[in-house]
Design a protein around this motif. Structure first.
Motif, short mmCIF file in Angstrom:
data_model
loop_
_atom_site.label_atom_id
_atom_site.label_comp_id
_atom_site.label_asym_id
_atom_site.label_seq_id
_atom_site.Cartn_x
_atom_site.Cartn_y
_atom_site.Cartn_z
N ALA A 16 7.20 4.03 4.55
CA ALA A 16 7.46 3.44 3.23
C ALA A 16 8.93 3.12 3.05
N TYR A 17 9.80 4.02 3.50
CA TYR A 17 11.24 3.78 3.38
C TYR A 17 11.63 2.49 4.10
N HIS A 18 11.13 2.31 5.32
CA HIS A 18 11.53 1.13 6.09
C HIS A 18 10.95 -0.15 5.52
N ILE A 19 9.66 -0.16 5.14
CA ILE A 19 9.00 -1.40 4.76
C ILE A 19 9.35 -1.82 3.34
N VAL A 20 9.38 -0.90 2.39
CA VAL A 20 9.54 -1.27 0.97
C VAL A 20 10.74 -0.61 0.29
N VAL B 173 0.81 -1.21 0.00
CA VAL B 173 0.00 0.00 0.00
C VAL B 173 0.84 1.27 0.00
N HIS B 174 1.97 1.28 0.69
CA HIS B 174 2.77 2.50 0.78
C HIS B 174 3.46 2.85 -0.54
N THR B 175 3.46 1.92 -1.48
CA THR B 175 4.05 2.18 -2.79
C THR B 175 3.07 2.79 -3.78
N GLN B 176 1.78 2.82 -3.45
CA GLN B 176 0.76 3.22 -4.42
C GLN B 176 0.99 4.62 -5.01
#
Length: 472
Positions: free
Chosen positions: A303-307, A269-272
């Motif tokens: 977003a930086y941390h997860i993806v 989701v954070h990449t959308q």
């Protein structure tokens, strides 16, 4: 009179909330999320990973009271597991984002679909228990952000789905509180499954919670007791996790559902917003991938941390679907190359092709400020992180070998609660995902059933789904 424990407050919220509390817009949104989830369910039947569970379920429980795709019938707990995996596996379903944690509220749907068959529930029952589960999980994510402590969001799913099942199976408030305590103390899963190198269990984790919590709620109905003071008691949640949550939802409060979001792209989701930005850059400037020198992404801390290669590990080692849909470098590379990010972009032969493997190495992800720890401080001063989750500030820049650079900044995406998907959008996505598993006439019938769910029996929906197979 003693104060209610948090498990008792959650149980009371679940059991005292009613269909009459659902506004028209909440009912409409829940129906969209249900149809969106069913689309993922149908698509998943083709996935080799899902076939593994189908074979196991057929071997362990070929007969039971619940109708399910492919197998025909199975027990209610195994139906809950299968439905949940089918919805979850493509990672194309809904989300809710808190400041420090996220979740997939649709992880609750599979267990409720299975339970509804046993309970003889109607569409109003399903919509009400969906609303209960959605509001509960979203509230717990905001008030108890366990992901910051290394605990997966499925630990909170265990409590939301158990409470909703308590309502579906007509448990008492006391029985439901005991069940919530059992679920909370049993499912303390870690976020390791979502870190790099990411394996198949990322898509499986919530399905095991659905199976286990269905068992728990039925045991509680038989009178089995558990830690009602799971949160407040000795060695309880508050003590062990260093949090002091105070559950604050009154029965009928479904306000957090309005901030649940759907995905336009088959990606985390954070990449959308970044994917949407890349697709717009591709269209506006006719970018030729071979001419790209670097793709730079500025994004918010989560977003930086997860993806993006932060705390969850490198995202440039991509060989499988599970790694690809959680890799911002892969997603932007494949978006530029293919002009779309849909299930076809996660087939093994696409992921491992030389063009995308080379281009993803040119993607660099960073935050606006170099400061990333301590997190509480970074959240307050990083200009891209401060507005999250009300905004998802992301900037994508493509630098070409000739020195030219094209940039777009986004603060949301189509599917976010500020720009929600329309019924036409959701239906188009449903047909895209379901075409390989059900004929068009049956898909149209499912759409009508979902849109008119308050006047339908849940059996009408599960009967249609039981006819689905991966069509050749």
């Amino acid at each position: 009179m003693k104060d209610l424990s948090i498990t008792e407050k959650i149980a009371r919220f679940a059991l005292q909330s009613a269909y009459s509390h659902l506004s028209n817009d909440i009912r409409d949104q829940l129906k969209k999320h249900l149809l969106d989830s069913i689309g993922s369910m149908l698509y998943s039947l083709k996935a080799p990973t899902v076939q593994k569970l189908l074979r196991q379920t057929a071997g362990l429980q070929q007969n039971g009271a619940c109708q399910v795709p492919v197998i025909g019938h199975t027990a209610v707990d195994r139906a809950a597991q299968l439905y949940t995996l089918l919805i979850r596996y493509p990672d194309f379903m809904d989300n809710f984002m808190g400041k420090e944690a996220t979740c997939h509220p649709s992880d609750n749907i599979g267990a409720l679909l299975a339970a509804a068959q046993i309970a003889g529930a109607n569409g109003r029952d399903l919509l009400t228990t969906m609303a209960v589960a959605y509001q509960l999980e979203c509230t717990l994510i905001e008030q108890m952000p366990l992901m910051a402590k290394g605990i997966d969001h499925t630990a909170l799913l265990a409590m939301s789905v158990t409470a909703a099942l308590g309502k579906m199976f007509s448990l008492t408030e006391e029985q439901t509180a005991h069940a919530i305590g059992i679920a909370g103390s049993t499912f303390n899963t870690t976020v390791t499954t979502r870190a790099s190198y990411t394996y198949e269990w990322k898509g499986f984790a919530s399905s095991l919670v659905a199976l286990g919590c269905t068992n728990i709620i039925l045991l509680a109905k038989e009178g089995v007791t558990g830690p009602v003071n799971y949160f407040e008691g000795p060695m309880g949640f508050k003590e062990e996790f260093g949090m002091d949550p105070a559950f604050d939802c009154a029965p009928g409060d479904f306000s957090r559902i309005k901030k649940c979001v759907l995905k336009s792209y088959n990606a985390e989701v954070h990449t959308q917003p970044a994917v949407e930005a890349m697709l717009e850059l591709r269209q506006q400037h006719n970018i030729i991938p071979a001419e790209v020198e670097e793709i730079s992404v500025t994004t918010f801390l989560t977003a930086y941390h997860i993806v993006g290669g932060g705390k969850y590990g490198t995202r440039k080692l991509v060989q499988t679907k599970e790694q690809a849909d959680h890799s911002l470098p892969y997603l932007l590379a494949v978006a530029l190359l293919d002009g779309e990010v849909l299930p076809g972009q996660f087939l093994p032969e696409r992921i491992r092709r030389a063009d995308v493997q080379a281009l993803l190495q040119k993607v660099e992800v960073h935050t606006m400020l170099p400061l990333k720890t301590p997190r509480k401080l970074a959240e307050k001063i990083d200009p891209y992180t401060v507005p999250y989750p009300e905004k998802m500030d992301t900037k994508v820049c493509v630098k070409l070998k000739g020195g030219q650079e094209h940039c777009i900044k986004k603060e949301d995406y189509k599917g976010f609660y500020t720009r929600p998907l329309s019924w036409d959008d959701v239906i188009a996505k449903f047909h895209l995902l379901g075409a390989g598993s059900l004929d068009e006439a049956t898909r149209e019938q499912i759409i009508k059933t979902v849109q008119n769910l308050e006047n339908e029996e849940v059996g009408a929906l599960t009967n249609s789904l039981s006819n689905s197979h991966a069509l050749v």
